[in-house]
Design an enzyme around this catalytic site. Structure first.
Site, PDB file in Angstrom:
ATOM      1  N   PRO A   1      73.362  87.283 -17.973  1.00 36.13           N
ATOM      2  CA  PRO A   1      72.080  87.172 -17.279  1.00 36.13           C
ATOM      3  C   PRO A   1      71.898  88.301 -16.265  1.00 36.13           C
ATOM      4  CG  PRO A   1      73.306  85.106 -17.190  1.00 36.13           C
ATOM      5  CD  PRO A   1      74.225  86.133 -17.749  1.00 36.13           C
ATOM      6  N   PRO A   2      70.667  88.578 -15.861  1.00 37.49           N
ATOM      7  CA  PRO A   2      70.418  89.625 -14.884  1.00 37.49           C
ATOM      8  C   PRO A   2      71.173  89.355 -13.589  1.00 37.49           C
ATOM      9  CG  PRO A   2      68.357  88.767 -15.757  1.00 37.49           C
ATOM     10  CD  PRO A   2      69.443  87.905 -16.293  1.00 37.49           C
ATOM     11  N   GLY A   3      71.683  90.405 -12.993  1.00 38.90           N
ATOM     12  CA  GLY A   3      72.308  90.277 -11.684  1.00 38.90           C
ATOM     13  C   GLY A   3      73.713  89.738 -11.686  1.00 38.90           C
TER      14      GLY A   3
ATOM     15  N   GLY B   1      76.310  91.468 -12.497  1.00 37.94           N
ATOM     16  CA  GLY B   1      77.268  92.520 -12.192  1.00 37.94           C
ATOM     17  C   GLY B   1      77.646  93.387 -13.381  1.00 37.94           C
ATOM     18  N   LYS B   2      76.795  93.497 -14.389  1.00 39.36           N
ATOM     19  CA  LYS B   2      77.116  94.345 -15.536  1.00 39.36           C
ATOM     20  C   LYS B   2      77.188  95.811 -15.102  1.00 39.36           C
ATOM     21  CE  LYS B   2      73.534  92.795 -17.759  1.00 39.36           C
ATOM     22  NZ  LYS B   2      73.127  91.730 -16.836  1.00 39.36           N
TER      23      LYS B   2
ATOM     24  N   HIS C   1      58.669  58.718   1.114  1.00 39.12           N
ATOM     25  CA  HIS C   1      58.863  59.298  -0.215  1.00 39.12           C
ATOM     26  C   HIS C   1      60.266  59.932  -0.317  1.00 39.12           C
ATOM     27  CE1 HIS C   1      57.372  61.522  -3.877  1.00 39.12           C
ATOM     28  NE2 HIS C   1      58.395  62.278  -3.540  1.00 39.12           N
ATOM     29  N   GLU C   2      60.567  60.818   0.602  1.00 36.85           N
ATOM     30  CA  GLU C   2      61.871  61.487   0.550  1.00 36.85           C
ATOM     31  C   GLU C   2      63.002  60.499   0.820  1.00 36.85           C
ATOM     32  OE1 GLU C   2      62.128  64.321  -0.721  1.00 36.85           O
ATOM     33  OE2 GLU C   2      59.992  64.800  -0.639  1.00 36.85           O
TER      34      GLU C   2
ATOM     35  N   ASP D   1      57.434  65.166  -9.268  1.00 37.35           N
ATOM     36  CA  ASP D   1      58.574  64.339  -9.679  1.00 37.35           C
ATOM     37  C   ASP D   1      58.331  63.761 -11.065  1.00 37.35           C
ATOM     38  OD1 ASP D   1      59.716  64.725  -7.238  1.00 37.35           O
ATOM     39  OD2 ASP D   1      58.894  62.889  -6.371  1.00 37.35           O
TER      40      ASP D   1
HETATM   41  P1  ADP Z   1      73.216  93.505 -13.701  1.00 35.83           P
HETATM   42  O1  ADP Z   1      74.139  92.561 -14.408  1.00 35.83           O
HETATM   43  O2  ADP Z   1      71.806  93.046 -13.813  1.00 35.83           O
HETATM   44  O3  ADP Z   1      73.431  94.920 -14.079  1.00 35.83           O
HETATM   45  P2  ADP Z   1      74.149  94.453 -11.196  1.00 35.83           P
HETATM   46  O4  ADP Z   1      75.472  94.915 -11.623  1.00 35.83           O
HETATM   47  O5  ADP Z   1      73.115  95.496 -11.011  1.00 35.83           O
HETATM   48  O6  ADP Z   1      73.596  93.334 -12.173  1.00 35.83           O
HETATM   49  O7  ADP Z   1      74.334  93.599  -9.883  1.00 35.83           O
HETATM   50  C1  ADP Z   1      73.408  93.666  -8.828  1.00 35.83           C
HETATM   51  C2  ADP Z   1      74.097  93.491  -7.495  1.00 35.83           C
HETATM   52  O8  ADP Z   1      74.592  92.171  -7.352  1.00 35.83           O
HETATM   53  C3  ADP Z   1      75.310  94.364  -7.348  1.00 35.83           C
HETATM   54  O9  ADP Z   1      74.959  95.622  -6.855  1.00 35.83           O
HETATM   55  C4  ADP Z   1      76.153  93.598  -6.359  1.00 35.83           C
HETATM   56  O10 ADP Z   1      75.737  93.860  -5.046  1.00 35.83           O
HETATM   57  C5  ADP Z   1      75.823  92.160  -6.667  1.00 35.83           C
HETATM   58  N1  ADP Z   1      76.829  91.561  -7.538  1.00 35.83           N
HETATM   59  C6  ADP Z   1      76.636  91.084  -8.790  1.00 35.83           C
HETATM   60  N2  ADP Z   1      77.771  90.568  -9.298  1.00 35.83           N
HETATM   61  C7  ADP Z   1      78.718  90.740  -8.363  1.00 35.83           C
HETATM   62  C8  ADP Z   1      80.129  90.430  -8.299  1.00 35.83           C
HETATM   63  N3  ADP Z   1      80.762  89.835  -9.304  1.00 35.83           N
HETATM   64  N4  ADP Z   1      80.794  90.757  -7.170  1.00 35.83           N
HETATM   65  C9  ADP Z   1      80.169  91.359  -6.146  1.00 35.83           C
HETATM   66  N5  ADP Z   1      78.861  91.680  -6.140  1.00 35.83           N
HETATM   67  C10 ADP Z   1      78.128  91.381  -7.228  1.00 35.83           C
HETATM   68 ZN    ZN Z   2      59.519  63.598  -4.647  1.00 33.51          ZN
HETATM   69 MG    MG Z   3      72.088  96.327 -14.546  1.00 33.49          MG
END
Ligand code: ADP
Ligand code: ZN
Ligand code: MG
Length: 609
Positions: free
Chosen positions: A202-204, A206-207, A423-424, A499
């Site tokens: 997934p995005p973000g 750390g690829k 409610h809550e 809900d």
């Molecule tokens: P993507 O998978 O979309 O390429 P990124 O490698 O660009 O994601 O990650 C974005 C940012 O999130 C990184 O620059 C870092 O700051 C943070 N991050 C993501 N995964 C990790 C991880 N495993 N450890 C530390 N920082 C992370």
């Molecule tokens: Zn509710």
């Molecule tokens: Mg990326």
């Protein structure tokens, strides 16, 4: 673009300099006063003028008292006759010194030629700037075929210690670097060096980060390009860029070539979707050709990253191409804690901060989300004038990311506040009374995002599997708000609509997806999901009308049951509900410990839903 603005700034500076030169040449000395010709004539008659220097049509006058003055005569007119015409007598004229400055001198020509020359110069400079701009454009056009290969620099070097979790990914990549460095060991055994490694997740997650860490750790040349850079305006550029990128990498072997976001070019060919981009196909073909062209001992490894492996062309995934695949998952609780710690480095963290607790509250957050959370918390702390980032800042940032910022300023009437509190309170009490429900982490009646209030319940550990009993508890808890309103006020507000929607969606999933209803172990409908992005693209109904109505029936059963459970709980703990609601109205927010303390005297025995 920045080039253009730079040129404009230069043009403006040139203009300022030129106007400065102009004013230097053509402003008279400020001390001299200006006389009209008739004034001058009467001054001469009065014997007050000592000397007149005629300079073209300018008259520089020195008075007998030593002061200076200027005047002007008609161009080309004779000064003596002009003065005589104005009634200056011969006697007075002879008493004063009249000089005609030689106008054929350099100054005369300068005053004549300088203005048009400067204008010409200005135009010339502007033309030159424009030409330069255009020429650099042409050069850029010729450069399009070159790839924008970035060789990793050591300035912001990322190491493995900067990457939390992702253990398998790191190990696999280290192994691959080993291949590059000592290929003989592997080749002797007849092993083939892997050519392509695909990082997916997934995005973000750390690829890109882990790829950069490999560059930092492995000490082999590392070339980096984003696939979207392959495809630009001109047709045919992508393919030649690809060629160029591979050539560069091969020359530097052993080396790693990293193609980020490869789905930008690697989409399935010929699918006709997205307009059938020829340019993209050619680029993809070129990548395939290049990878096939590797000799058995070409020591270049192609690393690629994507969050859409489902759209990649199967040819890319064939053996000999990107045949090694590494999946990067969303971080679990332990990894989330580690990621938070990494991003806390260099920030001042308060003593009360419990990263574990924050990690617990952030299921589903990616590494990038957590990095962002840390930053939001730092900003909040600075805004409040604190010296350190506190636990409250972190938790607030997490909730802000999930549900939007708090809207404390929204004015609500006392009655609306009461409804929200009940409610809550209803949600929270039902959750607390069910064995299989997750513990309540926080109850709030402060409006946030679109929600009037919210009850946060999260498991203490990460869960990967969920049971039917847990889903039943979830459904009952979702109904808690609705049931509480109905029980307390005999009426229902619109506050429960979200809900109900979520409960209905969940109940439908239990029937059609998880086989948890009496319709048995079967799924209904075909849905296509975007891998890693969790979005449904399409769903197809593959059952009859009769089955459809049976499904509706089962969904309804789940919902009615959930409502009954919620009602039963609330009816048998009326005093507790009132206490929770009253405390909420007073304090607006109850954290986990406060909430548990409120309920403790009531000694509620958890039941199953
Ligand atoms: P993507 O998978 O979309 O390429 P990124 O490698 O660009 O994601 O990650 C974005 C940012 O999130 C990184 O620059 C870092 O700051 C943070 N991050 C993501 N995964 C990790 C991880 N495993 N450890 C530390 N920082 C992370
Ligand atoms: Zn509710
Ligand atoms: Mg990326």
């Amino acid at each position: 673009m920045s080039n253009l603005s730079k040129n404009i700034i230069w043009a403006v500076i040139t203009l300022i300099v030129i106007s400065l030169i102009f004013s230097f040449f053509f402003t008279p000395a400020p001390s001299a006063k200006t006389l009209s010709l008739s004034q001058l004539a009467s001054d001469i008659n009065a014997g007050q003028v000592k000397q007149i220097k005629v300079n073209g049509s300018e008259l520089d006058i020195t008075m007998t008292d030593g002061s200076a003055a200027v005047s002007q005569k008609e161009d080309g007119a004779d000064i003596t006759s002009t003065l005589k015409n104005l009634g200056v007598n011969d006697q007075a004229l002879q008493n004063m010194d009249l000089q005609v400055v030689n106008q054929s001198g350099a100054q005369y020509w300068a005053s004549l030629l300088l203005p048009p020359l400067l204008e010409l110069l200005l135009v010339g400079v502007l033309f030159w700037l424009m030409f330069r701009q255009a020429r650099s454009g042409v050069n850029q056009a010729f450069n399009f075929g070159r790839s924008n290969l970035k060789v990793s620099s050591f300035k912001d070097r990322v190491m493995f210690k900067d990457v939390a979790g992702l253990k398998e990914a790191k190990e696999e990549l280290i192994e691959v670097v080993d291949f590059l460095k000592t290929p003989k060991k592997f080749l002797d055994l007849g092993a083939r060096i892997p050519r392509g490694i695909l990082l997916m997740g997934p995005p973000g997650t750390g690829k890109t980060l882990v790829a950069r860490a490999i560059a930092g750790e492995s000490n082999v040349p590392f070339f980096f390009i984003s696939a979207s850079e392959f495809v630009e305006m001109f047709v045919g550029v992508g393919a030649s860029r690809t060629r160029d990128a591979f050539l560069t990498a091969k020359r530097a072997a052993p080396a790693i070539l990293f193609i980020d976001e490869i789905d930008a070019v690697g989409r399935q060919r010929g699918a006709g979707m997205g307009g059938g981009n020829d340019e993209r196909e050619q680029t993809l073909n070129q990548i395939l050709v290049e990878m096939d062209g590797f000799d058995r001992d070409t020591r270049v490894i192609v690393l690629a990253a994507t969050n859409r492996p489902d759209v990649l062309d199967p040819a890319l995934l064939r053996p000999g191409r990107f045949d090694r695949r590494i999946i990067l998952d969303l971080p679990d609780m332990k990894d989330r804690e580690a990621i938070l710690r990494i991003h806390a480095e260099g920030k001042t963290i308060g003593k009360d901060v419990d990263f574990r607790r924050v990690a617990q509250r952030t299921p589903g957050f990616s590494g990038a989300d957590l990095a962002n959370l840390m930053n939001e918390a730092a900003i909040a702390a600075a805004r409040h004038g604190q010296k350190m980032i506190g636990q409250a800042d972190l938790l607030e940032a997490a909730e802000k990311v999930i549900m939007g910022p708090e809207r404390r300023s929204r004015v609500i009437s006392q009655h609306e506040k009461e409804i929200t509190a009940y409610h809550e309170g209803g949600h929270a009490l039902v959750a607390a009374s069910l064995k299989d429900a997750d513990p309540v982490q926080k109850v709030s009646i402060i409006s946030r995002g679109f929600a009037g209030g919210y009850t946060m319940k999260l498991p203490n550990e990460d869960v990967h599997l969920k049971t039917r009993a847990q889903f039943l508890a979830d459904l009952a808890m979702m109904m808690g708000g609705y049931a509480s309103e109905k029980l307390t006020f005999g009426d229902i507000s619109t506050g429960a609509s979200n809900d109900l929607k979520e409960a209905s969606d969940l109940a439908r999933k239990l029937v059609t997806k998880y086989g948890m209803s009496e319709l048995g172990p079967m799924t209904f409908g075909k849905t296509e999901e975007m891998m890693f992005l969790g979005r449904e693209i399409s769903s197809e109904k593959n059952y009859s009308e009769k089955v459809a109505s049976e499904i509706d029936e089962e969904v309804k059963k789940f919902l009615m049951h959930a409502y009954d459970v919620a009602e039963k709980v609330l009816k048998s703990h009326k005093a507790a509900l009132k206490k929770v609601a009253d405390t909420l109205m007073e304090k607006e927010v109850l954290e986990q410990d406060d909430f548990n303390a409120v309920l403790r005297p009531f000694k509620i025995k958890p039941i199953t839903a």
